[in-house]
Design an enzyme around this catalytic site. Structure first.
Site, PDB file in Angstrom:
ATOM      1  N   ARG A  80      -7.528   0.409  17.332  1.00 24.83           N
ATOM      2  CA  ARG A  80      -7.995   0.617  15.965  1.00 24.83           C
ATOM      3  C   ARG A  80      -9.036  -0.467  15.720  1.00 24.83           C
ATOM      4  O   ARG A  80      -9.949  -0.634  16.506  1.00 24.83           O
ATOM      5  CB  ARG A  80      -6.829   0.603  14.966  1.00 24.83           C
ATOM      6  CG  ARG A  80      -7.168   1.351  13.673  1.00 24.83           C
ATOM      7  CD  ARG A  80      -6.023   1.375  12.684  1.00 24.83           C
ATOM      8  NE  ARG A  80      -5.791   0.074  12.062  1.00 24.83           N
ATOM      9  CZ  ARG A  80      -4.938  -0.145  11.067  1.00 24.83           C
ATOM     10  NH1 ARG A  80      -4.225   0.858  10.589  1.00 24.83           N
ATOM     11  NH2 ARG A  80      -4.777  -1.337  10.555  1.00 24.83           N
ATOM     12  N   LYS A 107       0.826  -1.219   0.000  1.00 23.66           N
ATOM     13  CA  LYS A 107       0.000   0.000   0.000  1.00 23.66           C
ATOM     14  C   LYS A 107       0.857   1.266   0.000  1.00 23.66           C
ATOM     15  O   LYS A 107       0.432   2.309  -0.492  1.00 23.66           O
ATOM     16  CB  LYS A 107      -0.954   0.007   1.187  1.00 23.66           C
ATOM     17  CG  LYS A 107      -0.295   0.082   2.548  1.00 23.66           C
ATOM     18  CD  LYS A 107      -1.335   0.096   3.661  1.00 23.66           C
ATOM     19  CE  LYS A 107      -0.684   0.216   5.036  1.00 23.66           C
ATOM     20  NZ  LYS A 107      -1.687   0.262   6.119  1.00 23.66           N
TER      21      LYS A 107
END
Length: 594
Positions: free
Chosen positions: A131, A36
């Site tokens: 998260r 990514k």
């Protein structure tokens, strides 16, 4: 250099991947490479796979499509849960995904059952980073609920640390993950495939020998791409190379100015109140990089003495007073980056991405090999092509570095030749000089129609030849369905209209840069219909004879031409046109006037 550019050294990425794989293997860990940070750049993915990564992990469907289109067929892991509206895309394109929300897994089950598939999930457990993740007290009821979902298989458990709460992976919290894995295995009645112990931030623990037994997967991006610049911030792991990426911009202004702004101070364009230190008059520079391209605070100048003072949306302000050697307007200034800066640079459409291999290339091949069909063979004999190539200093040979030439009647005969070249060189670009798109719909296993050859190539050539490394030059004819296919293909196309506007040499310069980006060179396909030659109607409206020679000469001078094919050499081709094609071949082998 007109725009900022970032160079991507694929050899260093491959080396870092291999270093990580070797470390992980000692502890029974199988890592996936995270791309990514490069926006799913296929060249970076292939470098990671060459380094031994078992698969690729990505967070965005657009990047996954880019990888799949480039022929990356390894297992792909989705790093974040998809929106409900994209679950079908998940099931169709991704092998395994990280999941934490039961409602989403119910939708995955519904879609997977309709499609007749089973989708693997890694259940993410929140160990304190706050998260994504199932809270530990909810894990058992979640597992029991997922086991009731057809089309969904619990392939493992995992956790994410450091990314949000900055919680460091420790033997204690990863031992908790292993304990949760045992619980899940006791409920499912079978061993899990994966116990995924985090990202690059887990490597210091692994390197120190503290990784709990039972963790068998890590998702590694930053350490491969950045050499652990952020992961090993205070204690670098010397085996990793930190110099795989370099951002370069051009100095637009260099002037001596006060170090303190003059006048009433307020907030800047980004809502901040800047703080300045009075250092007297300093030599300041402005580069063509801004916050629209990069997080300026994450830039590390490569030239000694250069300091980053700040940035606006389009300008990077530097202190050049102590630059060694000194810098002037028009010169380039380069930077290394932390991971946040790298992410923004790779996302910016205003920064040119230049993948390269920092390895010694063979350069211009001094041996050659010729392959022909019956009619192509006649041209080679009549025009004494082999002998004339030998006069240019080449010798006949069949080795890997031999410049291979194919002369044939039909475009479809080129496919096998390019496939062989792609496998020989592992990663190859292609320049297609032709008046026709050859992108008509292609169905069936029989030989493709002449107007569907390039379409067939796009399906067969990856991963050795990727669409992003293919350039079409001289296009004059394309049916509506071909236009749609070209726009969706990721190939670069120079129509005659664009060549008339920018010139053939500029088009070839751009083409050679694109086909060489992250490859070991390129193949050049040429059809005589691309060229407007006197006394022949086949090329009317095409590039000129001189432009064709120029294109071939530029290919030769690049030192990256690995193979060449000439198609359209059939019985109906007039002899003068065949003779001119022979001259084009010689130009590609480096013949010049002087």
């Amino acid at each position: 250099m007109s725009d900022p550019q970032i160079s991507i050294d694929l050899a260093r990425i491959e080396k870092n991947a291999r270093t990580v794989v070797d470390l992980c293997r000692q502890s029974g860990i199988t890592p996936f490479g995270v791309t990514k940070g490069t926006c799913g750049m296929p060249q970076a993915a292939r470098a990671m796979l060459r380094g031994g990564m078992a698969g690729i992990a990505e967070s965005r469907f657009e990047n996954i499509r880019r990888l799949r289109d480039a022929g990356i067929d390894c297992p792909i892991m989705l790093l974040r849960s998809p929106p409900l509206t994209r679950v079908e895309e998940l099931v169709r394109t991704v092998d395994i995904s990280l999941q934490s929300e039961l409602q989403l897994m119910r939708e995955i089950s519904r879609v997977a059952e309709r499609l007749g598939r089973v989708h693997d999930v890694i259940l993410m457990i929140d160990l304190g980073d706050l998260r994504e993740g199932i809270w530990p007290s909810d894990l058992i009821p979640t597992v029991e609920a997922v086991l009731e979902l057809p089309g969904v298989r619990i392939a493992g458990v995992g956790t994410n640390l450091t990314c949000f709460g900055a919680i460091i992976p420790t033997q204690e919290n990863l031992t908790q993950l292993v304990a949760h894995a045992y619980k899940v295995e006791s409920i499912t009645g079978r061993p899990l495939d994966w116990v995924s112990g985090g990202n690059s931030s887990s490597l210091p623990l692994l390197l120190a020998g503290g990784m709990p037994q039972g963790v068998n997967n890590l998702r590694i991006g930053e350490a491969i791409l950045q050499g652990g610049r952020d992961t090993f911030l205070t204690d670098p792991w010397d085996a990793l190379d930190r110099d795989a990426f370099e951002l370069t911009g051009e100095l637009l202004e260099v002037k001596t100015k006060p170090s303190m702004p003059i006048g009433l101070s307020g907030i800047d364009a980004f809502g901040n109140v800047p703080v300045f230190i009075d250092e007297g008059d300093r030599l300041r520079g402005i580069a063509n990089i801004g916050r629209e391209d990069v997080i300026a605070e994450g830039l590390i100048p490569t030239r000694p003495g250069v300091r980053v003072l700040g940035a606006s949306s389009d300008h990077l302000v530097l202190d050049l007073t102590e630059a060694d050697p000194p810098l002037a307007v028009g010169e380039n200034v380069s930077f290394r980056m932390n991971y946040g800066a790298l992410l923004t640079v790779m996302t910016s459409k205003y920064v040119e991405k230049v993948p390269m291999r920092d390895v010694q290339e063979a350069g211009e091949a001094r041996t050659f090999a010729i392959e022909t069909d019956a009619i192509g063979g006649a041209l080679v004999v009549v025009q004494n092509i082999a002998e004339r190539i030998e006069q240019l200093g080449f010798e006949k040979g069949t080795g890997e570095n031999a410049l291979a030439l194919s002369v044939c009647a039909h475009r479809r005969d080129v496919i096998r030749f390019v496939e062989v070249a792609g496998r020989r060189h592992d990663a190859l670009g292609m320049i297609w000089i032709d008046s026709e798109a050859a992108m008509m719909p292609d169905e069936g296993d029989e030989a493709p129609a002449e107007n569907a050859v390039l379409r067939r190539m796009l399906n067969r050539l990856p991963p050795h030849v990727a669409p992003e490394n293919i350039v079409l030059i001289g296009l004059r004819n394309a049916a509506p369905e071909e236009v749609a296919a070209l726009k969706a293909s990721r190939m670069r196309v120079f129509t005659m209209a664009e060549i008339d506007a920018v010139g053939l040499r500029q088009a070839m310069r751009e083409a050679i840069a694109l086909v060489c980006a992250g490859t070991r060179g390129f193949h050049l396909c040429y059809s005589p219909t691309a060229t407007d030659m006197s006394g022949w109607s086949g090329g009317i409206g095409g590039i000129t004879v001189r432009e064709t020679h120029s294109a071939m000469e530029m290919a030769a001078l690049s030192g990256k031409l690995r193979s060449l094919s000439i198609s359209g050499i059939d019985a109906a081709l007039p002899s003068p046109i065949g003779a001119e094609c022979a001259n084009f071949i010689l130009s590609a082998f480096g013949k010049t006037i002087l």
